[in-house]
Design a protein around this motif. Structure first.
Motif, mmCIF file in Angstrom:
data_model
loop_
_atom_site.group_PDB
_atom_site.id
_atom_site.type_symbol
_atom_site.label_atom_id
_atom_site.label_comp_id
_atom_site.label_asym_id
_atom_site.label_seq_id
_atom_site.Cartn_x
_atom_site.Cartn_y
_atom_site.Cartn_z
ATOM 1 N N SER B 72 0.848 -1.178 0.000
ATOM 2 C CA SER B 72 0.000 0.000 0.000
ATOM 3 C C SER B 72 0.887 1.231 0.000
ATOM 4 O O SER B 72 2.000 1.194 0.530
ATOM 5 C CB SER B 72 -0.914 0.009 1.224
ATOM 6 N N THR B 73 0.403 2.282 -0.622
ATOM 7 C CA THR B 73 1.149 3.534 -0.640
ATOM 8 C C THR B 73 0.272 4.663 -0.125
ATOM 9 O O THR B 73 -0.954 4.647 -0.302
ATOM 10 C CB THR B 73 1.645 3.885 -2.052
ATOM 11 N N LEU B 74 0.926 5.620 0.517
ATOM 12 C CA LEU B 74 0.266 6.854 0.941
ATOM 13 C C LEU B 74 1.034 7.983 0.273
ATOM 14 O O LEU B 74 2.209 8.208 0.579
ATOM 15 C CB LEU B 74 0.293 6.994 2.460
ATOM 16 N N HIS B 75 0.381 8.651 -0.652
ATOM 17 C CA HIS B 75 1.046 9.695 -1.424
ATOM 18 C C HIS B 75 0.620 11.063 -0.919
ATOM 19 O O HIS B 75 -0.577 11.310 -0.704
ATOM 20 C CB HIS B 75 0.703 9.551 -2.909
ATOM 21 N N ILE B 76 1.615 11.911 -0.732
ATOM 22 C CA ILE B 76 1.359 13.268 -0.257
ATOM 23 C C ILE B 76 1.651 14.222 -1.408
ATOM 24 O O ILE B 76 2.745 14.198 -1.989
ATOM 25 C CB ILE B 76 2.265 13.606 0.934
ATOM 26 N N THR B 77 0.686 15.035 -1.713
ATOM 27 C CA THR B 77 0.829 15.981 -2.825
ATOM 28 C C THR B 77 0.932 17.401 -2.280
ATOM 29 O O THR B 77 0.111 17.812 -1.468
ATOM 30 C CB THR B 77 -0.380 15.895 -3.756
ATOM 31 N N ALA B 78 1.950 18.128 -2.748
ATOM 32 C CA ALA B 78 2.127 19.540 -2.363
ATOM 33 C C ALA B 78 1.997 19.705 -0.849
ATOM 34 O O ALA B 78 1.103 20.393 -0.347
ATOM 35 C CB ALA B 78 1.129 20.411 -3.099
ATOM 36 N N ALA B 79 2.916 19.085 -0.144
ATOM 37 C CA ALA B 79 2.834 18.999 1.318
ATOM 38 C C ALA B 79 2.724 20.378 1.967
ATOM 39 O O ALA B 79 3.319 21.356 1.522
ATOM 40 C CB ALA B 79 4.063 18.279 1.849
ATOM 41 N N VAL B 80 1.955 20.413 3.049
ATOM 42 C CA VAL B 80 1.847 21.607 3.886
ATOM 43 C C VAL B 80 2.220 21.234 5.319
ATOM 44 O O VAL B 80 2.132 20.065 5.713
ATOM 45 C CB VAL B 80 0.433 22.226 3.850
ATOM 46 N N HIS B 81 2.609 22.232 6.107
ATOM 47 C CA HIS B 81 3.118 21.988 7.456
ATOM 48 C C HIS B 81 2.143 21.191 8.322
ATOM 49 O O HIS B 81 2.543 20.356 9.133
ATOM 50 C CB HIS B 81 3.457 23.324 8.133
ATOM 51 N N ASP B 82 0.848 21.436 8.129
ATOM 52 C CA ASP B 82 -0.177 20.764 8.946
ATOM 53 C C ASP B 82 -0.180 19.248 8.795
ATOM 54 O O ASP B 82 -0.777 18.550 9.612
ATOM 55 C CB ASP B 82 -1.578 21.277 8.584
ATOM 56 N N LEU B 83 0.459 18.745 7.756
ATOM 57 C CA LEU B 83 0.506 17.300 7.568
ATOM 58 C C LEU B 83 1.622 16.635 8.379
ATOM 59 O O LEU B 83 1.745 15.415 8.377
ATOM 60 C CB LEU B 83 0.684 16.964 6.085
ATOM 61 N N SER B 84 2.421 17.419 9.062
ATOM 62 C CA SER B 84 3.476 16.852 9.919
ATOM 63 C C SER B 84 2.838 15.998 11.009
ATOM 64 O O SER B 84 1.980 16.470 11.771
ATOM 65 C CB SER B 84 4.302 17.970 10.566
ATOM 66 N N ALA B 85 3.227 14.723 11.068
ATOM 67 C CA ALA B 85 2.658 13.763 12.014
ATOM 68 C C ALA B 85 3.368 12.435 11.789
ATOM 69 O O ALA B 85 4.231 12.323 10.915
ATOM 70 C CB ALA B 85 1.155 13.590 11.779
ATOM 71 N N THR B 86 2.971 11.430 12.549
ATOM 72 C CA THR B 86 3.426 10.063 12.279
ATOM 73 C C THR B 86 2.289 9.304 11.616
ATOM 74 O O THR B 86 1.142 9.376 12.077
ATOM 75 C CB THR B 86 3.866 9.359 13.569
ATOM 76 N N TYR B 87 2.593 8.616 10.547
ATOM 77 C CA TYR B 87 1.591 7.890 9.787
ATOM 78 C C TYR B 87 1.854 6.386 9.923
ATOM 79 O O TYR B 87 2.976 5.916 9.739
ATOM 80 C CB TYR B 87 1.628 8.296 8.314
ATOM 81 N N PHE B 88 0.805 5.666 10.262
ATOM 82 C CA PHE B 88 0.888 4.221 10.422
ATOM 83 C C PHE B 88 -0.008 3.535 9.402
ATOM 84 O O PHE B 88 -1.156 3.965 9.188
ATOM 85 C CB PHE B 88 0.398 3.787 11.810
ATOM 86 N N CYS B 89 0.487 2.465 8.815
ATOM 87 C CA CYS B 89 -0.403 1.549 8.134
ATOM 88 C C CYS B 89 -0.668 0.370 9.063
ATOM 89 O O CYS B 89 0.141 0.073 9.948
ATOM 90 C CB CYS B 89 0.161 1.075 6.798
ATOM 91 N N ALA B 90 -1.800 -0.268 8.875
ATOM 92 C CA ALA B 90 -2.161 -1.410 9.713
ATOM 93 C C ALA B 90 -2.951 -2.395 8.872
ATOM 94 O O ALA B 90 -3.841 -2.008 8.123
ATOM 95 C CB ALA B 90 -2.981 -0.969 10.922
ATOM 96 N N VAL B 91 -2.612 -3.655 9.007
ATOM 97 C CA VAL B 91 -3.255 -4.714 8.233
ATOM 98 C C VAL B 91 -4.213 -5.481 9.138
ATOM 99 O O VAL B 91 -3.862 -5.872 10.255
ATOM 100 C CB VAL B 91 -2.201 -5.661 7.637
ATOM 101 N N ASP B 92 -5.395 -5.682 8.645
ATOM 102 C CA ASP B 92 -6.439 -6.397 9.383
ATOM 103 C C ASP B 92 -6.338 -7.883 9.056
ATOM 104 O O ASP B 92 -6.357 -8.260 7.890
ATOM 105 C CB ASP B 92 -7.797 -5.844 8.950
ATOM 106 N N THR B 93 -6.249 -8.709 10.061
ATOM 107 C CA THR B 93 -6.075 -10.142 9.825
ATOM 108 C C THR B 93 -7.382 -10.928 9.922
ATOM 109 O O THR B 93 -7.388 -12.139 9.807
ATOM 110 C CB THR B 93 -5.077 -10.728 10.840
ATOM 111 N N SER B 94 -8.500 -10.244 10.124
ATOM 112 C CA SER B 94 -9.731 -10.975 10.455
ATOM 113 C C SER B 94 -10.247 -11.827 9.309
ATOM 114 O O SER B 94 -10.749 -12.923 9.534
ATOM 115 C CB SER B 94 -10.811 -10.009 10.922
ATOM 116 N N LEU B 95 -10.118 -11.355 8.074
ATOM 117 C CA LEU B 95 -10.697 -12.125 6.970
ATOM 118 C C LEU B 95 -9.816 -13.295 6.569
ATOM 119 O O LEU B 95 -10.302 -14.348 6.204
ATOM 120 C CB LEU B 95 -10.931 -11.217 5.762
#
Lengths: 116, 114
Positions: B72-95
């Motif tokens: 999976s990819t998370l693409h950031i376009t024309a970044a702004v300061h407010d997007l500063s954070a930690t980003y996590f991906c998480a996979v669901d194992t239920s199915l």
């Protein structure tokens, strides 16, 4: 928007003491979870709970941990004898379903546990 | 055992630039989440990706899922300061594994400089 509520927001306890972290999941949700995050690290699964019993638990969730749903609204995590390494942010989460394709997980705001 | 790997773990970029965060996972799953976390705060759900080829966009963020590549990819376009954070991906194992849990990546700490 419905929220998962956690109390307290911060708890300081002495090593060896018992702590109880409390959560009020979203009212129509059926599945409840505890996760923890040691400072600066990733979020780790502890336990899932459905129909008044544990459905899945991780290696972290050893005999010092227990969960309970004492009434129709609260979901608690008890740590019997805290250790320094239990210091972390603990997140409660709830979800509507299991095996359905359109549900999500809602996380609470967390309880920061500091063991001294 | 399911493993979820994100890269990069740290990303410092300038406002206005584009960048992509990658999330690889080791076993079959067809449900993946992206979360944002501000320092000392909870996990804010950004996207739920439910099937192969899913693409979702919200503002300057766009997420996609390739279940065949387990990526999976998370693409950031024309970044702004407010997007500063930690980003996590998480996979669901239920199915796929019948286990009700999310397995998280290590997180990508994103800092956007003016």
């Amino acid at each position: 928007e419905p929220e998962v509520t956690q109390t307290p927001s911060h708890q300081v306890t002495q090593m060896g003491q018992e702590v109880i972290l409390r959560c009020v999941p979203i009212s129509n949700h059926l599945y409840f979870y505890w996760y923890r995050q040691i400072l600066g690290q990733k979020v780790e699964f502890l336990v899932s709970f459905y129909n008044n019993e544990i459905s899945e638990k991780s290696e972290i969730f050893d005999d010092q941990f227990s969960v309970e749903r004492p009434d129709g609204s609260n979901f608690t995590l008890k740590i019997r004898s805290t250790k320094l390494e239990d210091s972390a942010m603990y997140f409660c989460a709830s979800s509507e379903g299991f095996g359905q394709r359109d549900y999500g997980y809602t996380f609470g705001s967390g309880t920061r546990l500091t063991v001294v | 055992e399911l493993k979820v790997e994100q890269n990069p773990l740290f990303l410092s970029m300038q406002e206005g630039k584009n960048y992509t965060i990658y999330c690889n996972y080791s076993t079959t799953s067809d449900r993946l989440y992206w979360y944002r976390q501000d320092p000392g705060k909870s996990l804010e759900s950004l996207f739920v990706l439910l099937s192969n080829g899913a693409v979702k966009q919200e503002g300057r963020l766009m997420a996609s899922l390739d279940t065949k590549a387990r990526l999976s990819t998370l693409h950031i376009t024309a970044a702004v300061h407010d997007l500063s954070a930690t980003y996590f991906c998480a996979v669901d194992t239920s199915l796929t594994q019948g286990a009700q849990k999310l397995v998280f990546g290590q997180g990508t700490r994103l800092t956007i400089n003016p």
